[in-house]
Structure formats: C-alpha cells, structure tokens
Design a protein around this motif. Sequence first.
Motif, PDB file in Angstrom:
ATOM      1  N   TRP A 173       0.838  -1.193   0.000  1.00  0.00           N
ATOM      2  CA  TRP A 173       0.000   0.000   0.000  1.00  0.00           C
ATOM      3  C   TRP A 173       0.874   1.245   0.000  1.00  0.00           C
ATOM      4  O   TRP A 173       1.886   1.307   0.700  1.00  0.00           O
ATOM      5  CB  TRP A 173      -0.918   0.021   1.218  1.00  0.00           C
ATOM      6  CG  TRP A 173      -2.040  -0.974   1.154  1.00  0.00           C
ATOM      7  CD1 TRP A 173      -2.171  -2.111   1.897  1.00  0.00           C
ATOM      8  CD2 TRP A 173      -3.187  -0.920   0.300  1.00  0.00           C
ATOM      9  NE1 TRP A 173      -3.324  -2.767   1.551  1.00  0.00           N
ATOM     10  CE2 TRP A 173      -3.975  -2.063   0.581  1.00  0.00           C
ATOM     11  CE3 TRP A 173      -3.620  -0.022  -0.670  1.00  0.00           C
ATOM     12  CZ2 TRP A 173      -5.183  -2.330  -0.072  1.00  0.00           C
ATOM     13  CZ3 TRP A 173      -4.817  -0.281  -1.339  1.00  0.00           C
ATOM     14  CH2 TRP A 173      -5.580  -1.425  -1.029  1.00  0.00           C
ATOM     15  N   ARG A 174       0.471   2.238  -0.768  1.00  0.00           N
ATOM     16  CA  ARG A 174       1.231   3.469  -0.892  1.00  0.00           C
ATOM     17  C   ARG A 174       0.368   4.675  -0.505  1.00  0.00           C
ATOM     18  O   ARG A 174      -0.824   4.724  -0.782  1.00  0.00           O
ATOM     19  CB  ARG A 174       1.706   3.678  -2.328  1.00  0.00           C
ATOM     20  CG  ARG A 174       2.423   2.474  -2.942  1.00  0.00           C
ATOM     21  CD  ARG A 174       3.842   2.366  -2.411  1.00  0.00           C
ATOM     22  NE  ARG A 174       4.611   1.397  -3.153  1.00  0.00           N
ATOM     23  CZ  ARG A 174       4.970   0.204  -2.696  1.00  0.00           C
ATOM     24  NH1 ARG A 174       4.581  -0.166  -1.491  1.00  0.00           N
ATOM     25  NH2 ARG A 174       5.698  -0.624  -3.431  1.00  0.00           N
ATOM     26  N   GLU A 175       1.020   5.644   0.119  1.00  0.00           N
ATOM     27  CA  GLU A 175       0.447   6.971   0.308  1.00  0.00           C
ATOM     28  C   GLU A 175       1.273   7.934  -0.535  1.00  0.00           C
ATOM     29  O   GLU A 175       2.503   7.880  -0.512  1.00  0.00           O
ATOM     30  CB  GLU A 175       0.479   7.397   1.769  1.00  0.00           C
ATOM     31  CG  GLU A 175      -0.468   6.631   2.666  1.00  0.00           C
ATOM     32  CD  GLU A 175      -0.472   7.201   4.079  1.00  0.00           C
ATOM     33  OE1 GLU A 175      -0.948   8.348   4.261  1.00  0.00           O
ATOM     34  OE2 GLU A 175       0.029   6.513   4.989  1.00  0.00           O
ATOM     35  N   VAL A 176       0.602   8.805  -1.261  1.00  0.00           N
ATOM     36  CA  VAL A 176       1.303   9.684  -2.194  1.00  0.00           C
ATOM     37  C   VAL A 176       1.187  11.138  -1.749  1.00  0.00           C
ATOM     38  O   VAL A 176       0.098  11.602  -1.365  1.00  0.00           O
ATOM     39  CB  VAL A 176       0.735   9.522  -3.625  1.00  0.00           C
ATOM     40  CG1 VAL A 176       1.380  10.523  -4.586  1.00  0.00           C
ATOM     41  CG2 VAL A 176       0.979   8.094  -4.128  1.00  0.00           C
ATOM     42  N   PHE A 177       2.319  11.838  -1.803  1.00  0.00           N
ATOM     43  CA  PHE A 177       2.389  13.252  -1.487  1.00  0.00           C
ATOM     44  C   PHE A 177       3.035  13.980  -2.663  1.00  0.00           C
ATOM     45  O   PHE A 177       3.724  13.368  -3.480  1.00  0.00           O
ATOM     46  CB  PHE A 177       3.190  13.491  -0.212  1.00  0.00           C
ATOM     47  CG  PHE A 177       2.630  12.792   1.000  1.00  0.00           C
ATOM     48  CD1 PHE A 177       1.724  13.434   1.826  1.00  0.00           C
ATOM     49  CD2 PHE A 177       3.007  11.485   1.314  1.00  0.00           C
ATOM     50  CE1 PHE A 177       1.203  12.789   2.938  1.00  0.00           C
ATOM     51  CE2 PHE A 177       2.493  10.827   2.416  1.00  0.00           C
ATOM     52  CZ  PHE A 177       1.591  11.483   3.235  1.00  0.00           C
ATOM     53  N   ILE A 178       2.838  15.273  -2.720  1.00  0.00           N
ATOM     54  CA  ILE A 178       3.383  16.083  -3.813  1.00  0.00           C
ATOM     55  C   ILE A 178       4.320  17.124  -3.227  1.00  0.00           C
ATOM     56  O   ILE A 178       3.918  17.941  -2.386  1.00  0.00           O
ATOM     57  CB  ILE A 178       2.284  16.807  -4.617  1.00  0.00           C
ATOM     58  CG1 ILE A 178       1.143  15.851  -4.961  1.00  0.00           C
ATOM     59  CG2 ILE A 178       2.880  17.439  -5.863  1.00  0.00           C
ATOM     60  CD1 ILE A 178       1.533  14.699  -5.841  1.00  0.00           C
ATOM     61  N   ARG A 179       5.582  17.104  -3.661  1.00  0.00           N
ATOM     62  CA  ARG A 179       6.568  18.074  -3.176  1.00  0.00           C
ATOM     63  C   ARG A 179       6.835  19.128  -4.239  1.00  0.00           C
ATOM     64  O   ARG A 179       7.100  18.806  -5.403  1.00  0.00           O
ATOM     65  CB  ARG A 179       7.869  17.380  -2.786  1.00  0.00           C
ATOM     66  CG  ARG A 179       8.927  18.329  -2.232  1.00  0.00           C
ATOM     67  CD  ARG A 179       9.779  17.660  -1.187  1.00  0.00           C
ATOM     68  NE  ARG A 179       9.003  17.215  -0.034  1.00  0.00           N
ATOM     69  CZ  ARG A 179       9.536  16.715   1.086  1.00  0.00           C
ATOM     70  NH1 ARG A 179      10.857  16.600   1.194  1.00  0.00           N
ATOM     71  NH2 ARG A 179       8.779  16.317   2.087  1.00  0.00           N
ATOM     72  N   GLU A 180       6.747  20.389  -3.827  1.00  0.00           N
ATOM     73  CA  GLU A 180       7.092  21.494  -4.720  1.00  0.00           C
ATOM     74  C   GLU A 180       8.612  21.619  -4.761  1.00  0.00           C
ATOM     75  O   GLU A 180       9.254  21.786  -3.728  1.00  0.00           O
ATOM     76  CB  GLU A 180       6.456  22.790  -4.224  1.00  0.00           C
ATOM     77  CG  GLU A 180       6.604  23.944  -5.186  1.00  0.00           C
ATOM     78  CD  GLU A 180       5.881  25.188  -4.696  1.00  0.00           C
ATOM     79  OE1 GLU A 180       5.317  25.903  -5.528  1.00  0.00           O
ATOM     80  OE2 GLU A 180       5.879  25.432  -3.470  1.00  0.00           O
ATOM     81  N   VAL A 181       9.184  21.516  -5.938  1.00  0.00           N
ATOM     82  CA  VAL A 181      10.634  21.439  -6.069  1.00  0.00           C
ATOM     83  C   VAL A 181      11.308  22.735  -5.629  1.00  0.00           C
ATOM     84  O   VAL A 181      12.331  22.713  -4.943  1.00  0.00           O
ATOM     85  CB  VAL A 181      11.018  21.090  -7.520  1.00  0.00           C
ATOM     86  CG1 VAL A 181      12.537  21.141  -7.708  1.00  0.00           C
ATOM     87  CG2 VAL A 181      10.483  19.704  -7.885  1.00  0.00           C
ATOM     88  N   GLU A 182      10.768  23.870  -5.993  1.00  0.00           N
ATOM     89  CA  GLU A 182      11.415  25.151  -5.691  1.00  0.00           C
ATOM     90  C   GLU A 182      11.510  25.411  -4.202  1.00  0.00           C
ATOM     91  O   GLU A 182      12.541  25.871  -3.696  1.00  0.00           O
ATOM     92  CB  GLU A 182      10.658  26.293  -6.361  1.00  0.00           C
ATOM     93  CG  GLU A 182      11.297  27.649  -6.145  1.00  0.00           C
ATOM     94  CD  GLU A 182      10.564  28.763  -6.880  1.00  0.00           C
ATOM     95  OE1 GLU A 182      10.945  29.943  -6.700  1.00  0.00           O
ATOM     96  OE2 GLU A 182       9.623  28.461  -7.624  1.00  0.00           O
ATOM     97  N   THR A 183      10.449  25.104  -3.466  1.00  0.00           N
ATOM     98  CA  THR A 183      10.420  25.401  -2.027  1.00  0.00           C
ATOM     99  C   THR A 183      10.821  24.208  -1.168  1.00  0.00           C
ATOM    100  O   THR A 183      11.206  24.384  -0.002  1.00  0.00           O
ATOM    101  CB  THR A 183       9.016  25.853  -1.604  1.00  0.00           C
ATOM    102  OG1 THR A 183       8.089  24.772  -1.803  1.00  0.00           O
ATOM    103  CG2 THR A 183       8.576  27.055  -2.431  1.00  0.00           C
ATOM    104  N   GLY A 184      10.725  22.980  -1.719  1.00  0.00           N
ATOM    105  CA  GLY A 184      11.000  21.793  -0.929  1.00  0.00           C
ATOM    106  C   GLY A 184       9.898  21.443   0.046  1.00  0.00           C
ATOM    107  O   GLY A 184      10.082  20.596   0.931  1.00  0.00           O
ATOM    108  N   SER A 185       8.733  22.080  -0.102  1.00  0.00           N
ATOM    109  CA  SER A 185       7.597  21.840   0.787  1.00  0.00           C
ATOM    110  C   SER A 185       6.536  21.004   0.084  1.00  0.00           C
ATOM    111  O   SER A 185       6.418  21.035  -1.142  1.00  0.00           O
ATOM    112  CB  SER A 185       6.981  23.171   1.243  1.00  0.00           C
ATOM    113  OG  SER A 185       7.935  23.956   1.932  1.00  0.00           O
TER     114      SER A 185
END
Length: 306
Positions: A173-185
Amino acid sequence: MRTSHLTIMAGLSALFLIQSCQKKPGRLSYPATVQSDSTDVYYGTQVADPYRWLEDDNSEETKKWVQAQNAVTNNYLAKIPFRDAIKERLTSVWAYTRQSAPTQKGNYLFYSRHDGIQNHAVYYVKNVTDSIERVLIDPNLLSEDGTTSVAATSISPDGQYMAYAISEGGSDWREVFIREVETGSDLDDHLQYIKFSDFSWDAQGFYYGRYDQPAKGSELSGSNEYQKLFYHKLGTPQSEDRLVYEDQQNPRHMFSAEVDDEFRYLMLYTSQSTHGNTLSIKNLNANGDWQLADPDFNTETTFIGR
C-alpha cells in the motif's frame, strides 16, 4: 578454463568449510503451521490458500508464528563460527557511494545517492543555471527505525513538482504526497489506497491507479480486486479525483496510463498477470471513445511515439 577451475575449487572449499563447522545438527524441528480453509475460485477452478492468515502481519497469531520461526533460524545461525567475519566483510564491501543517472525536467536535474551506510538513498535536485545541489527528499527521516521508504517517485514535465509514494514496513500500500521542487515543501495533496500503480503527468496533474478503501482490519489480508484508474488535479482533495476507467466484469485486471508528450493521447494498459497487456488509446482533444489497439494479453505493448 583456469578461472572456472579456480571458481569451482573456491566454491567447493567454502562448502567443505561450512560442512566441517556443522557438528551434525540433525534435522531442524520447525514449529507447526496452522492451515485454514480459505479458498478462491479462478475461472471456475477452486484454489486453496491455507496460509492466507499469515498475510495479516499485525495479528497476534502471525506475530507468534514469526517469533517461533525466528527462534529456530537464529539458533541455527548462531552456531556458525565465522558468521561475524562474513558480516564484517560484506559491510565493508557494500559501504561505497553510488548515484543514479540524472534526469532533467525543466530547469532541474533529479538524481538519488546512497552513501553505502544509510537505510535509503537520498533524492537530490540541482538547478542547471547554478548547479547548486540540495536535498529534495530524505527517506531516512520518515521514520526512526528506517522501515518507512520512498517506494516510487514521478516528476512533472516542467520539473516543478515531484509525486512520491511512501511505503510503511514494506507494505504494498502506498500513500502519495506532492513536493514542490522550488520550495522543498509538500502541497496539501494526499492520496491513499494506492497499490501497483505508476503516475503519468500532464500539465495539471497525473493519472494513477487505486483500489477502494479496504475494510478496517483487512488492509493486508484483503484480495486485490477492482483497481480503478483515476486522474488527480494538483491542489484538489482526493475525493474530487476523476474516475477515468474501471472494469466491473474483470476484478483482477489492473490498469496504468501514459500520456504522450503533447498531452493529446491517453494510453490505457490493461494487465491480468505479470506478463502481457492490452493497449487502448483515447484522443483527449476529441473526447472520443477508447480505441483498442492491441487486444492480446500474450504480448507486451508499449507506446513509443506517433
């Protein structure tokens, strides 16, 4: 021929050494494993699955079974006199830095690096204009015991975002998140109930496969049926994801999608085993029906270009 003879002799010497260190331990006595009456029916054929209860690694029964098995294994391994020497040698051999080939998306280079000692490789990003390296995701910080890993990553075409899927304790099972590359958040986006899925981006989001939310207590023991293909738009909750494709007549089919570089065509790959797939194509601009391009599960078809 000389090399092969030396290899064989080295292998035989190691075998004799191991055998000489074993003082006739006798037949190992393994703990008894309970068999259940679990069965499934595949295409009219009944298939027994008596050890399905072991798939629930959180149950007390499974934990006791693992402890009993480990006791037998550890007792045997502890009697090998050169075990620590092997461990030290392998540790020194594996302790070297390795790095993946970089991938460029937009103005960024993405790659991972493992120092040979960490539990997990670290993901880095570098802007091509200044070549300054920085950490984008460090999976070693996701859990204290190192059992949470980044199981998959996928970068948006413009290089602005990275979708990353985490796995806890080796679970599928996977949980997926999205990271903004410029801010690292991370964005607020959080996707769940994902298994056996890749991610295919367009300009606003990505396609992915997921299952319905499993019943409480059956997350690990439930069968993988009725996977569905969804589209997730960045900045929206998972509850608003658009259903792209499902097949209620074939519960074991699994789906993945691929978008061409111009975001004009959507390729749907359908598989029912570990090898082979069918391919259907939809023109996204015309909003037409799926066109079956390859109906044969015995072949593996992949889109290259148009």
